[in-house]
Scaffold this motif. Structure first.
Motif, mmCIF file in Angstrom:
data_model
loop_
_atom_site.group_PDB
_atom_site.id
_atom_site.type_symbol
_atom_site.label_atom_id
_atom_site.label_comp_id
_atom_site.label_asym_id
_atom_site.label_seq_id
_atom_site.Cartn_x
_atom_site.Cartn_y
_atom_site.Cartn_z
ATOM 1 N N GLU A 113 6.874 -0.065 14.160
ATOM 2 C CA GLU A 113 5.690 0.745 14.442
ATOM 3 C C GLU A 113 5.533 1.876 13.425
ATOM 4 O OE1 GLU A 113 3.311 0.269 16.713
ATOM 5 O OE2 GLU A 113 4.259 -1.515 17.529
ATOM 6 N N LEU A 114 6.639 2.536 13.067
ATOM 7 C CA LEU A 114 6.571 3.618 12.079
ATOM 8 C C LEU A 114 6.196 3.089 10.705
ATOM 9 C CD1 LEU A 114 9.679 5.733 13.122
ATOM 10 C CD2 LEU A 114 7.265 6.344 13.408
ATOM 11 N N THR A 115 6.707 1.916 10.338
ATOM 12 C CA THR A 115 6.358 1.304 9.057
ATOM 13 C C THR A 115 4.870 0.982 9.005
ATOM 14 O OG1 THR A 115 8.578 0.388 8.831
ATOM 15 C CG2 THR A 115 6.845 -0.625 7.501
ATOM 16 N N HIS A 116 4.350 0.429 10.085
ATOM 17 C CA HIS A 116 2.917 0.119 10.156
ATOM 18 C C HIS A 116 2.083 1.397 10.052
ATOM 19 C CE1 HIS A 116 -0.768 -1.886 11.320
ATOM 20 N NE2 HIS A 116 -0.952 -0.935 12.219
ATOM 21 N N ALA A 117 2.501 2.434 10.760
ATOM 22 C CA ALA A 117 1.763 3.701 10.717
ATOM 23 C C ALA A 117 1.811 4.314 9.317
ATOM 24 C CB ALA A 117 2.349 4.683 11.733
ATOM 25 N N ARG A 118 2.950 4.233 8.650
ATOM 26 C CA ARG A 118 3.072 4.774 7.295
ATOM 27 C C ARG A 118 2.145 4.046 6.337
ATOM 28 N NH1 ARG A 118 8.763 4.319 4.652
ATOM 29 N NH2 ARG A 118 8.124 2.154 4.710
ATOM 30 N N ARG A 119 2.082 2.721 6.446
ATOM 31 C CA ARG A 119 1.168 1.944 5.586
ATOM 32 C C ARG A 119 -0.282 2.336 5.838
ATOM 33 N NH1 ARG A 119 4.128 -3.434 6.945
ATOM 34 N NH2 ARG A 119 5.863 -3.331 5.499
ATOM 35 N N ALA A 120 -0.632 2.494 7.103
ATOM 36 C CA ALA A 120 -2.009 2.864 7.442
ATOM 37 C C ALA A 120 -2.347 4.249 6.894
ATOM 38 C CB ALA A 120 -2.212 2.828 8.954
ATOM 39 N N MET A 121 -1.399 5.173 6.977
ATOM 40 C CA MET A 121 -1.641 6.528 6.471
ATOM 41 C C MET A 121 -1.776 6.524 4.947
ATOM 42 S SD MET A 121 0.957 8.638 8.912
ATOM 43 C CE MET A 121 0.655 10.228 8.175
ATOM 44 N N ARG A 122 -0.943 5.757 4.268
ATOM 45 C CA ARG A 122 -1.019 5.675 2.805
ATOM 46 C C ARG A 122 -2.342 5.060 2.366
ATOM 47 N NH1 ARG A 122 5.055 3.806 1.012
ATOM 48 N NH2 ARG A 122 6.016 5.855 1.274
ATOM 49 N N THR A 123 -2.772 4.034 3.070
ATOM 50 C CA THR A 123 -4.036 3.386 2.741
ATOM 51 C C THR A 123 -5.197 4.353 2.936
ATOM 52 O OG1 THR A 123 -3.173 1.229 3.339
ATOM 53 C CG2 THR A 123 -5.557 1.455 3.292
ATOM 54 N N ALA A 124 -5.165 5.105 4.017
ATOM 55 C CA ALA A 124 -6.239 6.063 4.300
ATOM 56 C C ALA A 124 -6.260 7.192 3.281
ATOM 57 C CB ALA A 124 -6.076 6.639 5.703
ATOM 58 N N ALA A 125 -5.111 7.549 2.720
ATOM 59 C CA ALA A 125 -5.029 8.658 1.773
ATOM 60 C C ALA A 125 -5.310 8.239 0.338
ATOM 61 C CB ALA A 125 -3.647 9.301 1.844
ATOM 62 N N ASP A 126 -5.309 6.939 0.049
ATOM 63 C CA ASP A 126 -5.486 6.448 -1.319
ATOM 64 C C ASP A 126 -6.941 6.025 -1.520
ATOM 65 O OD1 ASP A 126 -5.374 5.326 -3.823
ATOM 66 O OD2 ASP A 126 -3.680 4.007 -3.380
ATOM 67 N N PRO A 127 -7.716 6.778 -2.310
ATOM 68 C CA PRO A 127 -9.122 6.437 -2.506
ATOM 69 C C PRO A 127 -9.321 5.074 -3.171
ATOM 70 C CG PRO A 127 -8.527 8.423 -3.757
ATOM 71 C CD PRO A 127 -7.323 7.963 -3.017
ATOM 72 N N ARG A 128 -8.368 4.626 -3.989
ATOM 73 C CA ARG A 128 -8.506 3.302 -4.621
ATOM 74 C C ARG A 128 -8.442 2.201 -3.586
ATOM 75 N NH1 ARG A 128 -3.847 3.686 -8.831
ATOM 76 N NH2 ARG A 128 -2.998 4.714 -7.022
ATOM 77 N N GLU A 129 -7.596 2.377 -2.580
ATOM 78 C CA GLU A 129 -7.485 1.378 -1.506
ATOM 79 C C GLU A 129 -8.803 1.304 -0.723
ATOM 80 O OE1 GLU A 129 -5.045 -0.722 -0.700
ATOM 81 O OE2 GLU A 129 -3.657 -0.055 -2.237
ATOM 82 N N GLN A 130 -9.404 2.480 -0.485
ATOM 83 C CA GLN A 130 -10.640 2.521 0.278
ATOM 84 C C GLN A 130 -11.794 1.887 -0.496
ATOM 85 O OE1 GLN A 130 -11.232 6.577 1.439
ATOM 86 N NE2 GLN A 130 -9.460 6.599 2.767
ATOM 87 N N ALA A 131 -11.723 1.947 -1.833
ATOM 88 C CA ALA A 131 -12.792 1.382 -2.654
ATOM 89 C C ALA A 131 -12.617 -0.112 -2.853
ATOM 90 C CB ALA A 131 -12.823 2.096 -4.013
ATOM 91 N N GLY A 132 -11.534 -0.670 -2.308
ATOM 92 C CA GLY A 132 -11.318 -2.095 -2.422
ATOM 93 C C GLY A 132 -10.569 -2.512 -3.673
ATOM 94 N N GLU A 133 -10.048 -1.564 -4.432
ATOM 95 C CA GLU A 133 -9.299 -1.902 -5.628
ATOM 96 C C GLU A 133 -7.935 -2.420 -5.241
ATOM 97 O OE1 GLU A 133 -9.097 1.285 -8.415
ATOM 98 O OE2 GLU A 133 -11.183 1.811 -8.139
ATOM 99 N N VAL A 134 -7.441 -3.362 -6.019
ATOM 100 C CA VAL A 134 -6.126 -3.953 -5.774
ATOM 101 C C VAL A 134 -5.202 -3.540 -6.900
ATOM 102 C CG1 VAL A 134 -4.842 -6.087 -5.472
ATOM 103 C CG2 VAL A 134 -7.204 -5.897 -4.626
ATOM 104 N N ARG A 135 -3.991 -3.180 -6.554
ATOM 105 C CA ARG A 135 -3.017 -2.779 -7.576
ATOM 106 C C ARG A 135 -2.363 -3.963 -8.209
ATOM 107 N NH1 ARG A 135 0.101 2.268 -4.791
ATOM 108 N NH2 ARG A 135 -1.743 3.290 -4.105
#
Length: 65
Positions: free
Chosen positions: A43-65
């Protein structure tokens, strides 16, 4: 929050993780079994991924690393 591994010297019980959580000045202690610790980590790992995604503007724009 604090976490501590408890080891019973006389092996009467399985290993447990003691979790002390404080909220609004009140502390509650919970003993977690191995499956509960696994679930907490998932659960903590899932929450950490969700928080990182929300904080990364590139992720929100649909860019892939």
């Amino acid at each position: 929050m604090s976490v501590q591994l408890l080891v019973d010297r006389f092996a009467r019980r399985d290993l447990a993780v003691k979790l002390d959580a404080t909220r609004y000045g009140a502390t509650q202690t919970v003993l977690l079994t191995a499956p509960q610790v696994d679930r907490l980590i998932e659960e903590l790992t899932h929450a950490r991924r969700a928080m990182r995604t929300a904080a990364d503007p590139r992720e929100q724009a649909g860019e892939v690393r």
